[in-house]
Design a protein around this motif. Structure first.
Motif, short mmCIF file in Angstrom:
data_model
loop_
_atom_site.label_atom_id
_atom_site.label_comp_id
_atom_site.label_asym_id
_atom_site.label_seq_id
_atom_site.Cartn_x
_atom_site.Cartn_y
_atom_site.Cartn_z
N UNK A 103 8.38 -7.58 6.81
CA UNK A 103 8.78 -8.90 6.60
C UNK A 103 9.53 -9.19 5.34
N UNK A 104 9.50 -10.40 4.68
CA UNK A 104 10.16 -10.88 3.51
C UNK A 104 9.16 -10.20 2.47
N UNK A 105 9.92 -10.13 1.08
CA UNK A 105 9.15 -9.66 0.26
C UNK A 105 8.24 -10.67 -0.34
N UNK A 106 8.44 -11.98 -0.29
CA UNK A 106 7.56 -12.94 -0.84
C UNK A 106 6.15 -12.99 -0.19
N UNK A 107 5.94 -13.15 1.06
CA UNK A 107 4.60 -12.87 1.73
C UNK A 107 3.79 -11.93 1.26
N UNK A 108 4.85 -10.77 1.02
CA UNK A 108 3.98 -9.53 0.73
C UNK A 108 3.40 -9.16 -0.56
N UNK A 109 4.38 -9.78 -1.40
CA UNK A 109 4.13 -10.00 -2.83
C UNK A 109 2.77 -10.81 -3.01
N UNK A 110 2.85 -12.05 -2.43
CA UNK A 110 1.61 -12.98 -2.54
C UNK A 110 0.28 -12.35 -1.91
N UNK A 111 0.51 -11.64 -0.99
CA UNK A 111 -0.84 -11.01 -0.34
C UNK A 111 -1.11 -9.73 -1.25
N UNK A 112 -0.11 -9.07 -1.74
CA UNK A 112 -0.72 -7.75 -2.48
C UNK A 112 -1.24 -8.21 -3.95
N UNK A 113 -0.72 -9.29 -4.59
CA UNK A 113 -1.11 -9.76 -5.65
C UNK A 113 -2.11 -10.72 -5.93
N UNK A 114 -2.19 -11.69 -5.00
CA UNK A 114 -3.24 -12.70 -5.14
C UNK A 114 -2.48 -13.82 -5.98
N UNK A 115 -1.37 -13.84 -6.20
CA UNK A 115 -0.52 -15.01 -6.63
C UNK A 115 -0.10 -15.86 -5.60
N UNK A 116 -0.59 -17.10 -5.68
CA UNK A 116 -0.04 -18.06 -4.73
C UNK A 116 1.11 -18.86 -5.16
N UNK A 127 -7.98 -9.38 -8.69
CA UNK A 127 -7.87 -8.00 -8.56
C UNK A 127 -6.56 -7.83 -7.35
N UNK A 128 -5.51 -6.61 -7.69
CA UNK A 128 -4.47 -6.71 -6.69
C UNK A 128 -5.18 -6.08 -5.20
N UNK A 129 -4.47 -6.14 -4.20
CA UNK A 129 -4.90 -5.43 -3.03
C UNK A 129 -5.12 -3.81 -3.36
N UNK A 130 -6.41 -3.11 -2.59
CA UNK A 130 -6.61 -1.90 -2.86
C UNK A 130 -5.45 -0.94 -2.52
N UNK A 131 -4.46 -1.15 -1.39
CA UNK A 131 -3.78 -0.31 -1.19
C UNK A 131 -2.41 -0.37 -1.86
N UNK A 132 -2.50 -1.09 -2.93
CA UNK A 132 -1.12 -1.25 -4.06
C UNK A 132 -0.55 0.13 -4.34
N UNK A 133 -1.57 1.16 -4.61
CA UNK A 133 -1.17 2.39 -4.82
C UNK A 133 -1.77 3.52 -4.41
#
Length: 181
Positions: free
Chosen positions: A31-44, A158-164
């Motif tokens: 999908x798009x980068x915005x929903x992904x970044x929101x889910x991965x970082x927790x930044x709403x 904390x960011x998503x565990x799959x971040x790295x």
């Protein structure tokens, strides 16, 4: 009636013994980068990627030093009319980091897929992360385009565990960055 109760009990027992399938990985995202970044970082933050920098003012700490879990905000350009956001997954050294993002390179013939531990290289003259180059799967190397970066938005949690990944390719990231100079 008794037979219906027995069937219900058997059905319930069968359900109890069934384990739910594991949740899909963040890296399965398309999908798009915005929903992904929101889910991965927790930044709403919502809206086009280029608007995140201004929207974060007063809500989230911002700066120009990369940190794991921070969102890198790419400014709007002719090549990125909506900007781009990506999450810092590793800091390799002063001018090289890895990020995890979606909707950058073409994978399986389409855009939108998540990519983990992608090289981001600071090419700004002042070493301030204001201009960067990004690893590009399509060319299997650091892209030739320089993108303006507004800065980094720092997540509060904390960011998503799959971040790295467990074993990111630090050497590959350094080679990508410094050979492509």
């Amino acid at each position: 009636m008794k037979g219906m109760i027995s069937k219900a009990i058997l059905s319930l027992a069968a359900l109890i013994g069934v384990t739910p399938s594991p949740a899909r990985s963040l890296l399965d995202y398309v999908g798009q980068c915005v929903p992904f970044a929101r889910q991965a970082s927790g930044i709403e933050i919502y809206g086009d990627a280029w608007t995140w920098w201004q929207q974060a003012a007063g809500k989230y700490p911002r700066g120009h030093t990369p940190r794991i879990g921070a969102v890198a905000v790419f400014q709007k350009t002719g090549r990125l009319p909506l900007g781009h956001v990506a999450v810092v997954s590793r800091v390799v050294e002063d001018r090289v980091l890895m990020l995890t993002h979606a909707n950058w390179s073409v994978q399986n013939g389409e855009r939108g897929h998540a990519e983990q531990d992608v090289t981001l290289f600071d090419v700004s003259p002042a070493n301030d992360w204001s201009q960067v180059r990004v690893w590009f799967r399509d060319s299997d190397g650091l892209g030739s385009t320089t993108y303006p970066l507004a800065g980094f938005i720092y997540a509060k949690g904390r960011p998503a565990r799959e971040l790295t990944s467990d074993h990111p390719d630090y050497v590959g990231a350094l080679i990508d960055a410094y050979v492509a100079r």
